[in-house]
Design a protein around this motif. Sequence first.
Motif, short mmCIF file in Angstrom:
data_model
loop_
_atom_site.label_atom_id
_atom_site.label_comp_id
_atom_site.label_asym_id
_atom_site.label_seq_id
_atom_site.Cartn_x
_atom_site.Cartn_y
_atom_site.Cartn_z
N VAL A 1 6.24 7.18 3.50
CA VAL A 1 5.12 6.57 4.22
C VAL A 1 5.53 5.14 4.59
O VAL A 1 5.96 4.36 3.71
CB VAL A 1 3.84 6.58 3.35
N PRO A 2 5.40 4.76 5.86
CA PRO A 2 5.92 3.47 6.30
C PRO A 2 5.15 2.24 5.77
O PRO A 2 5.76 1.24 5.44
CB PRO A 2 5.83 3.53 7.83
N GLU A 3 3.84 2.33 5.67
CA GLU A 3 3.05 1.17 5.24
C GLU A 3 3.00 1.08 3.72
O GLU A 3 2.63 2.04 3.05
CB GLU A 3 1.62 1.28 5.78
N GLU A 4 3.34 -0.09 3.20
CA GLU A 4 3.37 -0.28 1.75
C GLU A 4 2.00 -0.07 1.11
O GLU A 4 1.90 0.56 0.04
CB GLU A 4 3.90 -1.66 1.40
N ALA A 5 0.95 -0.56 1.74
CA ALA A 5 -0.40 -0.41 1.19
C ALA A 5 -0.79 1.07 1.12
O ALA A 5 -1.39 1.52 0.13
CB ALA A 5 -1.41 -1.18 2.02
N ASP A 6 -0.42 1.83 2.15
CA ASP A 6 -0.71 3.27 2.16
C ASP A 6 0.09 3.99 1.08
O ASP A 6 -0.41 4.89 0.42
CB ASP A 6 -0.41 3.88 3.53
N ARG A 7 1.37 3.59 0.94
CA ARG A 7 2.21 4.19 -0.10
C ARG A 7 1.61 3.96 -1.48
O ARG A 7 1.52 4.88 -2.29
CB ARG A 7 3.61 3.56 -0.08
N LYS A 8 1.17 2.72 -1.73
CA LYS A 8 0.59 2.40 -3.04
C LYS A 8 -0.68 3.21 -3.26
O LYS A 8 -0.89 3.76 -4.34
CB LYS A 8 0.30 0.91 -3.15
N TYR A 9 -1.53 3.29 -2.24
CA TYR A 9 -2.78 4.06 -2.37
C TYR A 9 -2.49 5.52 -2.70
O TYR A 9 -3.08 6.09 -3.61
CB TYR A 9 -3.60 3.95 -1.08
N LEU A 10 -1.58 6.12 -1.94
CA LEU A 10 -1.25 7.54 -2.15
C LEU A 10 -0.60 7.78 -3.51
O LEU A 10 -0.89 8.76 -4.18
CB LEU A 10 -0.35 8.05 -1.03
N GLU B 1 1.57 19.41 2.08
CA GLU B 1 1.92 19.88 3.43
C GLU B 1 1.22 19.05 4.51
O GLU B 1 1.82 18.75 5.55
CB GLU B 1 1.57 21.36 3.58
N GLU B 2 -0.02 18.66 4.26
CA GLU B 2 -0.74 17.82 5.21
C GLU B 2 -0.06 16.46 5.35
O GLU B 2 0.09 15.94 6.46
CB GLU B 2 -2.18 17.64 4.73
N LEU B 3 0.38 15.89 4.24
CA LEU B 3 1.08 14.62 4.27
C LEU B 3 2.40 14.75 5.04
O LEU B 3 2.74 13.91 5.87
CB LEU B 3 1.34 14.11 2.85
N LYS B 4 3.12 15.85 4.79
CA LYS B 4 4.38 16.08 5.50
C LYS B 4 4.15 16.22 7.00
O LYS B 4 4.93 15.70 7.81
CB LYS B 4 5.09 17.31 4.95
N ARG B 5 3.09 16.95 7.38
CA ARG B 5 2.77 17.09 8.81
C ARG B 5 2.44 15.74 9.43
O ARG B 5 2.87 15.43 10.55
CB ARG B 5 1.61 18.06 9.01
N SER B 6 1.67 14.93 8.72
CA SER B 6 1.31 13.61 9.23
C SER B 6 2.55 12.74 9.42
O SER B 6 2.67 12.02 10.41
CB SER B 6 0.35 12.90 8.28
N LEU B 7 3.46 12.80 8.45
CA LEU B 7 4.69 12.02 8.58
C LEU B 7 5.55 12.52 9.74
O LEU B 7 6.16 11.72 10.46
CB LEU B 7 5.49 12.08 7.27
N ALA B 8 5.57 13.83 9.94
CA ALA B 8 6.34 14.40 11.06
C ALA B 8 5.76 13.95 12.39
O ALA B 8 6.50 13.62 13.32
CB ALA B 8 6.36 15.92 10.97
#
Length: 88
Positions: A36-45, A77-84
């Motif tokens: 995940v590119p955004e650090e804040a999003d990475r931390k949240y997830l 799978e949803e996270l992978k699709r979003s990243l794709a």
Amino acid sequence: MSVSRFPPATLNLKQFLQRQKVLGLYRNMLRTIRQVPEEADRKYLKDWAREEFKRNKEATDQDAIRMMITQANNHLEELKRSLALAGR
């Protein structure tokens, strides 16, 4: 009276395999979250995943555990699709 040499918390084969599946799913989720590119999003997830797995750590009902594994796979799978879609 017979005394077992195994501790009372010894897992049977089915439970052991299910535990391995859950741990693999957790590791896979954390690996995917690292993309995940955004650090804040990475931390949240990461915090969300850790809390969900920790909250359900004591679950023993096999059907409930299977349902949670299915839900976690769907989230992954949803996270992978979003990243794709984001080009990651």
